[in-house]
Structure formats: C-alpha cells, structure tokens
Write an enzyme that holds these catalytic residues in place. Structure first.
Site, PDB file in Angstrom:
ATOM      1  N   GLU A 415       1.060 117.562  18.610  1.00 53.53           N
ATOM      2  CA  GLU A 415      -0.276 117.151  19.019  1.00 53.53           C
ATOM      3  C   GLU A 415      -0.270 115.650  19.280  1.00 53.53           C
ATOM      4  OE1 GLU A 415      -2.696 118.607  15.849  1.00 53.53           O
ATOM      5  OE2 GLU A 415      -2.328 120.712  16.361  1.00 53.53           O
ATOM      6  N   HIS A 508      -5.991 115.118  15.353  1.00 58.52           N
ATOM      7  CA  HIS A 508      -5.264 116.332  15.748  1.00 58.52           C
ATOM      8  C   HIS A 508      -5.475 116.605  17.233  1.00 58.52           C
ATOM      9  CE1 HIS A 508      -4.079 118.259  11.798  1.00 58.52           C
ATOM     10  NE2 HIS A 508      -4.823 117.240  11.412  1.00 58.52           N
ATOM     11  N   GLU A 580     -10.447 116.746  16.374  1.00 58.47           N
ATOM     12  CA  GLU A 580      -9.713 117.615  17.288  1.00 58.47           C
ATOM     13  C   GLU A 580      -9.907 117.121  18.716  1.00 58.47           C
ATOM     14  OE1 GLU A 580      -7.745 119.993  16.536  1.00 58.47           O
ATOM     15  OE2 GLU A 580      -8.203 120.568  14.464  1.00 58.47           O
TER      16      GLU A 580
END
Length: 851
Positions: A415, A508, A580
C-alpha cells in the site's frame, strides 16, 4: 542443524562456492576491536606506542582473513559483525541501539538486506516524479472487452520464471538448491544479507535469437518488484503470474515489473492470472501504471495511467479449491527498444525513504527540529526509523504541556499510497510555513514512516517476513517475531505515560473503494459522544474533492481487535484512526472520475496538518458546528434505518440512546484470518505442542452441586471412620471429638441450612468479627459492601454516581450530554478503556465488588 553444519565445514570451500574465491585473496584488514581500543587509548593518552600493529596482531588478522568465509556465511549467524558491502570484506562492530543518530553529513545509505533465498539484480532502479498536466480519467467499459482464455505453460512458452522448486538435481546439489530457491509457504525466514542470495545472478529471461526476435524480456528481482512467471501465449500476448507474499500462499495484489525489447505501435495484451480478491477497482475504471525510461530521459515524463480493454473477471478454469481472478489489459509502447515498467500503484521503496531522510538530516535547518533515530531493526536487520518533530521549548513547563501526535505508514508493504501521503505530511511539517511552525510549537510529532521495511523490499503486498499481517498483531508479546509492531506499541505506551496523545493515524491503501476516508473507534463516554467523528468531518471540509466522510466508519469489530487503531484506542487515545487511501481516484467534486496522482496524495498530508489546527483552535466555533452537524446527520441516518425496517420512532426523545454500532455496517476490509496466528517459524513447534497436549489431556470431571459435594464428603468421612475403628478400637468411643472440629461442624450446618432454604443463625461474636470458621450471609454483605463503595466513590469524585452508566441507560427521555469544551486530561485516557479498577476482594465471602 547438525547435518547442515557438517556439510558446510568441509575443507574444499572454494570448489563449493567458486564465486567467493576472490574474497580469500583480498588484502587482510585490521581487527575492528583492536583499532577501536588502540584509538581509544591514544585519545586518553594511555597508549603512545607506534601506529603499526605488532606481529602477533598481524597473525590474528591472518587467521580472521582465512576464516572470513565462515564468518560471512549466512548459516553462521552473528549478532555482532555486520557486512555492508556486497563485493568487499568489511566487518565492523554493531553500534548500540538508541544511542546514536543517523545520516551524518558523509554517511551513505544503508543497503537493503534481503532473505538469503532471494536473487537480486545489481542494477539500481530509480524513477522521476512527474505530475500529468491533464487529469487522467477512469477507463469507461464498453461491454465488448475480450475475456482471453487462460492457456498456461502447457500450450505457451515460459519466458521468465523465478526458481520455486528443487527440480531433478543430484543429492547434494538438490540440498543447496533447496536452500537458495525462492521461499515457499512451507518454509520460513532464517537469515538475511545485503544483496540477497550469494553467487552469480542467473539470467531468467529467454535469450534473444537475433534483432528480429520481438520477445519481451521480463525482470522483477529488484527492490519492491513482484512477478513470478511470464508465459508467452501469442506473438504479443503474455500471461503473468504474481508471486505470493514470502512464506505464504496468499496475497497476490501488488505487481511491479520491467519489460525490455519493446516494439512501437503494436498492441500487446497482458493478463494476470492469479489474483485472489473477488472485488477490485479495475471493475470501475482503474488503469494500471506504466513508466517509460526513454520518455523519462528525453521528455521528463514519469508514471502515467495506461491501458485499454481492461477487464477483471473470475477464472473459470481453476481447480475449484480457491477461486482465482484475472486482470487483462492492452497497451501500446511509445518507443522501439525501450525499457518500461508496470505497477499496481506508484512505487515508493525503502531506498526512496532513506534518500528523503538523508536530505532531511543534511539540512542545517530541518535537522534542528527533526531528530532521526532507529526505533528497532526488522527481522532482516533493516532499520525502522522514528522521527521526532517539534520546536525546542523555552521552558520545561512548556515542553511538558505539549500534546503528541503519532503517525505511521506502510505496515502493509503493497500500500504505497500511504508513503506518498506521509511524504506530503513531512514536506509540510518540516517547512518554514507559519502554520507548520505553529504546529511544531504546540505538538510533538512521532512519525514511523515505514513499519514493514522487509515487506517493502521484497515486494510483498500485506505480510512481513514472519508470513503474517502485522496489522493483526499489535497486541503481540512476541517481540522477536514482530519487532516493528512491538516497539511501536511500546513507544506509544511510554509516550502516554509522559503526555496526552491527541491523535493516532495509521496510513493505508484500499483496493475496493474510491476516495480517501477514515476508520475510527466509536466512543461510549457520553461526555465525549461523537467527538471522534469531528476530525474526519473537518478533513472532509478541507479536502472536499478527495476525502469522503460518507465512507468513514467507526465500528469496532471483533476481528479488528489486533489492529493499530483499536489497540491504541483501548490504550487511551480517543482519536485513533486508520486512513484508507484508494488505489484508484476520486468520485467527488472537481476530481470526479479521475485517478489520484502522487501530488494529490501529498496534498492530503498538508490537509491533515491544516485540519489539526482547526481541531485544536482555541475558538471552539468550528468544533461545535461540526458536532451539531454530526448529531443532525446521525438523526437522519437513524430515521433512514428505521424506515428501511418499517418501524416508526420518536427521534425527539430517544434517538441518542441507540447504539451506533447497530447503524453502521462493517468496515469491509480484508479477512484478518488470512494472515493471523503465530509466525511461520513457530507453526511447527505449536503443532507439536498441541499434539502432546492432546495425548496427555485428561477428561474433565463434571462439576457437582453443593448437595452432591456434601454427600460425597459425608461418605468419605464415614469410610475413614470405619477404617480408623478397625485399626484402633479404643478410639471408636470418641469419633466426634477427633474427626469433627468446629470448622466442619459450622460448614455442615451452613450447608444444611442452605439446602433447607433457611438462613444460618449468627452469633453476636460472628457479626462483629469474621473468623476463619465464620460463614456470613452473602446477600446482606453484598448490599452492605456496595453501599460503602458507593459512598466512598462519591466522596472521592463528587461528580460521579454509580447509577449513571451510559452503557446501561434505558431512560427514553434522557438527552445527550450538552457539548462542552474537551479537557483532554490524562485521567480521560484510562476512562476510555473501560475503567479497569482493582477489585476489592473478601476471601471469606468470595464476593468481588467493582466501584
């Protein structure tokens, strides 16, 4: 282990390792310990002899040189000697950890350490940064995309393949090949070295037959690279197989490889055949990334989105055990005889991080308020860096009053978008901007920019070299198996003892949702109700075309208990988040239906800093406005939920008493069970222990009631009396005096009274003082103890009452607590964990009370 040591200690070492013959012929070097002691004594004036070494030392150096092969062998593990260079014998002593800074003015980058099974090419891979001048829009599916049939190596030609099995070799050769082949799911990490596998690097691509041969030459044995096999199934069509995370058989998502010998204006088709996720952003228009070296050198063009006829579909020819998915796309290369790269997302390697940190350390201004240290070393021995960023305080009181902010990234190595957001954050917080200076004045930033350097180096998508997902092991006690996570948690624990940690955020990437969003932890304390949602809402207002508050989630699932955000939240950090960032792009505002660039991700790092200033503004107007807006949004969400269920509800009275976890869905993240459990090297030991436990495990006896225990006791007593009567007849006349002391008589009377539903009679002396033979009524004592504890708590904390627990409140007319200015005191940290207080124990009563 005995056999392996015997094999590698045979005299003819040069025949076994011909590539290392030159090492034995190199010029001998002085012993580093002797040099250190000589210069140390010279500095303090204790040694004034000649600088040349005595003959005895030369003899010792010769012995060290003769045994240098054994010292450098990866099978003789040394915790003291380090070897940094690939082609030179340059031993040095290991420096003590946490006692030195990194990257002095003349320091070199630390070469990445690889597992000894991995072959690594010596070419240095570096890409330029470039921002496309025009937005890169999503691919719009036409519905006519071709779904190629998977042919495989039976009908195709293998043009590139990493070694993954032993093959048909001789006995000793098979043993050596097994030690040096690519790791499999049944193996585990043993040791590492700079440059990976020893010996000559084999050429895995096919040899071209001439200038007219248009076969593509593949390569992935470089930092962060991932490609296991390439099969040519047609003139310009290739099937690709990705390598799973090392020491596992899972996690095929990240790809990054090189192709050479390209042809211009020819349509090539690439198909990845072993992806595992059923959903992907490729189904909604995401394109792969391509990089041309000729374009980079001649036109300064870097990574760009390329691809047509993109299709993500399930493989119908699988074996049925585990469903696999395929990604296919077509592309045209811009030049003949070019070197191009393909990647799942913009790569950011361990070497890229070290170059950035070196520039910070060499800056005379930034190095004054940014201190670099080693948090720990990874399993392979790579440094895990910790940055402490703050302006020097004028007084000790000012330093103690600073709150802390903790940011981490790349716990999942594939990631890489987390690293680009982190770079944008560091670029801003280390700048001379007035806002950055203000943030450094009021906060202490603790930053771990790369939590899993081993996984980043070898090209893993999710796991470390332990073969496990580190973001499921923040509660681990296995310091040696998960050093990066253990030391990070310990660092934050020590930080919480010193000061309040205002915010924790772990960066992330997300493979199934567009935009950027946060996962948080819902707070149950009515005083800080909905406060954990204020920071994400503010961030969505500061970055409306990138950040989606609607995609945020604050549900704490049981399967996520080992993640960083949940563990830090239970340690007392109210604002604990997982950020995210999509691999695709935005569906919001002006950036709708466009891919994110590295500049977009770096700009979000700036927006995090900007939102921190809004969140901590002494003027609480913005904070209270966001809190009021959150309550209104929550009312609407509850109304929508009940409407879906076909129920009516009076939102004016009891809407605030509804559990928020019932409204929110799951975070739809990855299955934590895929990479949970013990590290790979402990699985065999655990299986052996479980087998031994099953062999020696005794069947548990069923529990008996008190009545059954009393009967059994009386039966045993009678049997013992009869045996004593047979052995000593003269003692049979006084059985009650010898066998029934006061303790047993009291116990029997108390138990018989309980059986007959009668309360035991208590004497005055028994009520005044509890003796060993006293049994009190637990009902009366429980109420007495609870009343005393309630009085004691109210005396210590006048504002707290036992009956006002928000978790158990069922009063429909109860209104939410009025919004107040958060105090963020240190005492609040323990309260968010559930207030684990010491139990007051009464051994003679067997009653535990909790204030």
């Amino acid at each position: 282990m005995r056999v392996s040591l015997t094999v590698f200690s045979i005299p003819c070492r040069s025949n076994m390792f011909p590539a290392l013959d030159t090492e034995l012929k190199q010029e001998t070097l002085p012993d580093p310990y002797e040099d250190f002691m000589r210069y140390h004594l010279q500095y303090y004036g204790y040694y004034k002899g000649p600088t040349c070494l005595p003959s005895t030392v030369h003899r010792q150096i010769g012995a060290v040189s003769r045994d240098s092969l054994m010292l450098r062998s990866p099978f003789v593990k040394s915790r003291q000697l380090l070897y940094d260079d690939i082609g030179k014998v340059n031993p040095r002593l290991r420096e003590p950890q946490d006692l030195f800074a990194f990257f002095s003015g003349n320091a070199l980058l630390q070469a990445p350490r690889w597992p000894i099974e991995c072959e690594v090419i010596k070419e240095s891979i570096h890409h330029i940064e470039w921002v496309p001048p025009q937005p890169e829009y999503f691919y719009q599916p036409t519905g006519n995309e071709k779904i190629p049939e998977i042919v495989g190596e039976e009908k195709g030609t293998i043009v590139y393949q990493l070694d993954s099995d032993v093959g048909s070799l001789g006995n000793f050769s098979s043993f050596l090949h097994l030690l040096y082949c690519m790791p499999t799911e049944d193996s585990y990490f043993t040791s590492s070295r700079v440059g990976g596998k020893r010996g000559i690097i084999k050429e895995l691509s096919v040899s071209l037959q001439g200038p007219e041969d248009n076969t593509l030459l593949f390569e992935s044995r470089f930092e962060s690279g991932n490609l296991q096999k390439a099969v040519r199934v047609n003139t310009y069509e290739y099937e690709l197989t990705l390598r799973t995370d090392l020491y596992t058989n899972k996690h095929t998502q990240w790809f990054y490889f090189r192709v050479q010998n390209t042809r211009k204006d020819v349509t090539y088709r690439f198909t990845i055949v072993n992806l595992l996720k059923p959903k992907s952003l490729y189904t909604v228009g995401m394109k792969p990334l391509m990089y041309s070296q000729l374009d980079a050198s001649t036109r300064s063009i870097g990574w760009r989105r390329e691809g047509k006829e993109i299709k993500y579909y399930r493989d119908s020819t699988g074996d049925g055990q585990q469903p696999s998915y395929c990604l296919t796309w077509t592309v045209q290369f811009p030049h003949d005889q070019d070197t191009c790269f393909f990647a799942h997302f913009y790569p950011y390697t361990y070497t890229d991080l070290q170059r950035f940190l070196l520039s910070v350390a060499n800056s005379p201004i930034k190095s004054q308020f940014c201190k670099l240290r080693t948090l720990c070393r990874s399993l392979a021995g790579n440094n895990v860096y910790l940055l402490t960023i703050t302006n020097p305080a004028r007084t000790p009181q000012e330093a103690a009053a600073k709150k802390a902010v903790v940011l981490t990234a790349r716990v999942h190595p594939g990631e890489s978008n987390g690293s680009w957001i982190m770079k944008g954050f560091l670029d801003f917080i280390l700048s001379n901007s007035p806002d950055a200076q203000l943030l450094r004045d009021i906060f202490i930033f603790k930053v771990v920019p790369m939590l899993n350097p081993d996984g980043v180096i070898v090209g893993n998508y999710r796991c470390s070299l332990a073969g496990r997902d580190l973001n499921r092991h923040y509660k681990t006690i296995l310091k040696e198996s998960f050093p990066c996570i253990w030391h990070t948690r310990n660092m934050i624990k020590r930080l919480l003892e010193e000061r309040e940690v205002l915010l924790y955020c772990d960066l992330h990437g997300h493979s199934r949702k567009n935009n950027i969003f946060l996962y948080g932890c819902g707070n149950t304390d009515r005083q800080f109700w909905l406060h954990e949602r204020v920071f994400p809402l503010m961030l969505s207002k500061n970055a409306p075309d990138k950040f989606s508050f609607h995609s945020c989630n604050f549900k704490v699932q049981k399967c996520k208990e080992g993640t960083g955000r949940v563990v830090m939240w239970r340690m007392g950090i109210l604002n604990s988040y997982t950020m995210e960032s999509t691999f695709g792009g935005s569906t919001l505002g002006n950036k709708r239906d466009t891919h994110f660039t590295t500049e977009d991700l770096k700009s979000l790092g700036y927006h995090v800093c900007d939102t921190l200033l809004d969140f901590c503004d002494p003027d609480r107007t913005k904070f209270m406005q966001c809190l009021a807006e959150l309550k209104e949004l929550l009312q609407q969400e509850i109304h929508k939920k009940f409407k879906e269920l076909g129920q009516d509800m009076d939102l004016e009275r009891s809407w605030s008493d509804i559990s928020l976890s019932d409204i929110e869905s799951s975070t739809s993240g990855s299955d934590s069970s895929l990479s949970d459990g013990l590290p790979a090297h402990l699985l065999n030991i655990a299986d052996e222990l479980n087998q031994k436990k099953m062999m020696y495990k005794k069947k548990k006896k069923p529990l008996k009631s008190r009545k059954q225990r009393n009967k059994q006791y009386q039966k045993n007593t009678l049997m013992l009396d009869s045996e004593i009567t047979e052995d000593a007849p003269e003692r049979a006349r006084f059985p009650s005096l010898q066998k029934h002391p006061a303790f047993f008589r009291t116990s029997e009377n108390a138990s018989s009274s309980v059986i007959n539903n009668e309360k035991p009679r208590l004497s005055k002396s028994q009520l005044n003082g509890r003796g060993k033979s006293t049994s009190l009524d637990p009902t009366n004592m429980t109420s007495l103890i609870l009343a005393k504890n309630k009085d004691r708590i109210q005396k210590q904390k006048p504002g707290f009452t036992v009956s006002c627990d928000p978790k158990k409140s069922t009063n429909p007319s109860q209104e939410p607590a009025p919004p107040v200015k958060p105090s963020w005191s240190r005492s609040r940290c323990s309260g968010t964990q559930g207030s684990h207080r010491t139990a007051v124990a009464y051994p003679s009563l067997h009653i535990y009370t909790y204030p």
